[in-house]
Every structure is written in C-alpha cells, then in structure tokens.
Design an enzyme around this catalytic site. Structure first.
Site, PDB file in Angstrom:
ATOM      1  N   GLN A 180       0.409  -1.405   0.144  1.00  0.00           N
ATOM      2  CA  GLN A 180       0.162   0.199  -0.005  1.00  0.00           C
ATOM      3  C   GLN A 180       1.071   1.154   0.315  1.00  0.00           C
ATOM      4  OE1 GLN A 180      -3.339   0.490  -0.256  1.00  0.00           O
ATOM      5  NE2 GLN A 180      -4.057  -2.091  -0.351  1.00  0.00           N
ATOM      6  N   CYS A 327      -8.888  -8.617  -0.517  1.00  0.00           N
ATOM      7  CA  CYS A 327      -8.118 -10.471  -0.492  1.00  0.00           C
ATOM      8  C   CYS A 327      -9.142 -11.581   0.905  1.00  0.00           C
ATOM      9  CB  CYS A 327      -6.780 -10.867   0.496  1.00  0.00           C
ATOM     10  SG  CYS A 327      -5.692  -9.703  -1.041  1.00  0.00           S
TER      11      CYS A 327
END
Length: 396
Positions: A180, A327
């Site tokens: 990220q 996810c």
C-alpha cells in the site's frame, strides 16, 4: 446516476501510458529473455530498464530488485526464505497482529509446520507498533522483523525509520510489506535501514500479476520458486515481460507525480473524514490522522450497522467501497485489524473503508457525503443493534 470508485486500495486501473508501454511486449518484442539469440536481447534490455526504474523509485541498486508474480509472493519469499536460510542462527520471527494475510498466514505456516517461533506484536488504538514492545520482544534468537509500512485497512503509517534503526543495531533483518505504501509515499530503503521490501504493480496503476522484491545487496535467501536460472538464479520462472515493463513505467510515473498527487489526495481524504464525522453521529474514524495516515485512506465504524449492508446500499448508488482488505472481503468474520485496535466485534462488523485515487474528484466526495448519511440513518432505523445501543444510552 452519479458514480464513485472508492476502492483504490483493492486495485487501480492500469494507466493508459503504462498500457501503451506494455503493448509491444505482447506481440512484437516477445522473445524469451533467457534465450541467447539477438532477438531476445530486446526483452532482456526491457527487464533491465524496468529494474532500474524500480530501483530509482526506492533509492536502491538495480541488482537489489527481483521481480515476482505479486506482492504476496514477495512477502512469502521474505519470510520463508529468511527463516529457512538463518535457521542455524535463530528461529524467532517478530511481526504484528495487523499484517496483511500474506504475512500472517505465512507466519502461521512457519510456526505450525516448520516449527519456528513467532511473536505477534500488539498495536495501539490507532494501529501503531510501540517501539518498546518491539525491543522487548527481541531475543538472541530473533533473526527477522516484518512490519508493514502502512496498514491496508486503516491507513496508519508505522515508524519504519525507528524500526529499521533498531533492527540494524541489534543485527536483525527487517522486512516491510509496502504494497500500500509504495503507491502513496516516498520510500528510501537506505535511509530507513530496510533490508527487504515487497510491492505490487496493480496498487500503483500498473498491471495485475506482477510485483517486486527489494533484497539488500549482500543478503542471501533460500529460493522461493525452484526451476530455471531467472532473476540471478533466485526466482525461477520465465519472466512476465510485459508486466515487468508495466511495473517499471507505473512506478516511474507515480514517483514523478507523487508530491502533487499526495497533497491533492490528503485534501480530499480530510474533506471526506471531516464530512462523515460531522454529518453522521456515533461514527468512529479508525486509524491515525494527518501525516501518520496514508493520503488516500479512510475507514469508519458506524454503531448499529453491518458493514456489508452499507456496501450493498452504496453499490446501488454507484459507489464502490469495501469493509477492509479485498483479499478477505468475502469473509463474514470481523476485521482482525480492527479487533487488534481494540474495537468490539459489533463495531468491527460495522466498518467501511473508502480509499481514493487518481480518478477521485471533489464532486465524488460531495456525492458520498450526500448519500451516506441517508443510508446510515435508514439502516439504523431498521437495526436491533441500534435500538439496543440507544437503550443502553438511555434514549429509549
């Protein structure tokens, strides 16, 4: 109907210039980089160029960059490769309770299957690792610390420089999952004493299916993928040529526009945070604020509401968001990150993550601020959880 894609932490669209740079490597320059004939030389040169682009973005050296199939693969390689390589020196790994599952599940495998010892550090109420906890957890058997650069759910940025310095002083290797952060922040692996770093192309307007792993020069890990001699013999598999080219162009373009885009996103982020907190009572912002939060991240918990219902209502209004990590978005379990921050199961279930990106506009933020309060109010009017909350507070 208006629309707003607010799930850039899950994935980003491929930049048009990135796609254009990739196209020749599907049909024209398609030679296997491992082949010896001259036609393959163009493929090898393209990979070398991309390796240099990634290295410059991290202030690393080209020979410290290895291409992988994803950020998850790079995380697995860092943990498994290090622990297996250094087993004779020590058997202790330190990570945190708020890591991405690519780290947590790998650590659990190392613990349960391979017999290594793992310490999962707690975090404070903003999701930040306490340095005193990390130092106290270190033993003479500790060989690796893995702490994510910034959390994918709540956006809190960790004290990476302090962690890197401590690990370097103690002779412990330091890995960070920057999947990220690499898309949002300026990262200097040398200044921060980072030994290993993972990143992914599709978080930074590159293609899916390709990532990169930074491994500081002089370090050696056990191979994660066995086979041919690609990536200096450390990561077998014919290279994803077009994907690697795309990653190189994507990170170079991202780096060039980072200061301006970071400022723009921070302004939109704070506008969204302030608007939600002022318009919707009994709402909690999860994670840190200001410079200690990723420029594009917002995460809220709404008392008395299930987060999944919010997603469906927002989707009906053309707004794409999430309850946490993409996810694990199909899981009905509350976020492990929010639980680690000290939220109750009820509050953790009522979370909403909205992450911004290049396509986000002020008009889209205003649209969300117009639609979301009505959705929350309507859902609360039908919620027994909300009724119970009001009774506990003495309002019913």
């Amino acid at each position: 109907m208006q629309s707003a894609y607010l799930d850039y932490a899950a994935t980003t669209p491929t930049d048009s210039e990135v796609l254009a740079a990739m196209m020749p490597y599907f049909t024209e320059v398609f030679g296997n980089p491992s082949s010896v004939y001259s036609f393959a030389a163009k493929s090898r040169k393209a990979i070398d160029t991309a390796r240099g682009q990634v290295a410059r973005a991290l202030n690393a050296e080209p020979d410290e960059i290895f291409f992988t199939g994803s950020g998850t693969e790079a995380d697995n390689w860092a943990l498994k490769g290090t622990m297996e390589r250094l087993r004779s020196k020590g058997d202790h790994l330190i990570t945190t309770k708020i890591e991405h599952h690519a780290i947590l599940h790998t650590a659990e495998y190392l613990e349960k299957v391979e017999g290594f010892h793992v310490t999962y550090l707690p975090v404070d109420s903003d999701g930040r690792v306490r340095m005193e906890d990390l130092e106290a957890a270190m033993t003479d058997k500790t060989v690796l610390v893995s702490v994510m650069f910034a959390n994918n759910e709540v956006g809190t940025i960790q004290p990476i420089g302090e962690i890197g310095s401590l690990c370097r002083r103690r002779g412990v290797l330091f890995h960070t999952d920057a999947v990220q952060a690499a898309a949002q922040l300026d990262i200097d692996v040398k200044a921060l004493n980072i030994d290993m770093l993972s990143l992914s192309a599709h978080k930074m307007y590159g293609p899916k299916g390709v990532g990169a792993f930074y491994l500081r020069r002089g370090l050696r890990l056990e191979n994660f993928v066995h086979g041919g001699g690609q990536e200096k013999g450390l990561r077998a598999s014919t290279e994803n040529l077009a994907g690697i080219v795309g990653l190189g162009v994507a990170i170079e373009r991202l780096k060039a526009h980072l200061p301006k885009e970071k400022a723009r996103l921070c302004a939109l982020r704070d506008r969204l945070i302030d608007g939600v907190l002022s318009k919707i009572p009994d709402t909690k912002l999860n994670g840190a604020r200001g410079d200690e939060r990723l420029p594009n991240n917002t995460n809220f918990s709404f008392i008395g509401i299930e987060g999944e219902t919010l997603l469906l209502d927002l989707d009906s209004k053309g707004i794409s968001a999430s309850t946490g990590s993409a996810c694990s978005s199909a899981s009905l379990e509350p976020s492990h990150v929010l639980l680690a921050l000290g939220l109750s199961h009820e509050m953790a279930h009522g979370s909403l993550r909205m992450t911004l990106g290049r396509g986000t506009t002020g008009e889209q933020v205003d649209y969300v601020l117009n639609v979301l309060p009505e959705i929350v109010a309507r859902r609360r009017s039908m919620s027994p959880l909300w009724e119970d909350f009001l009774k506990r507070r003495g309002e019913k």
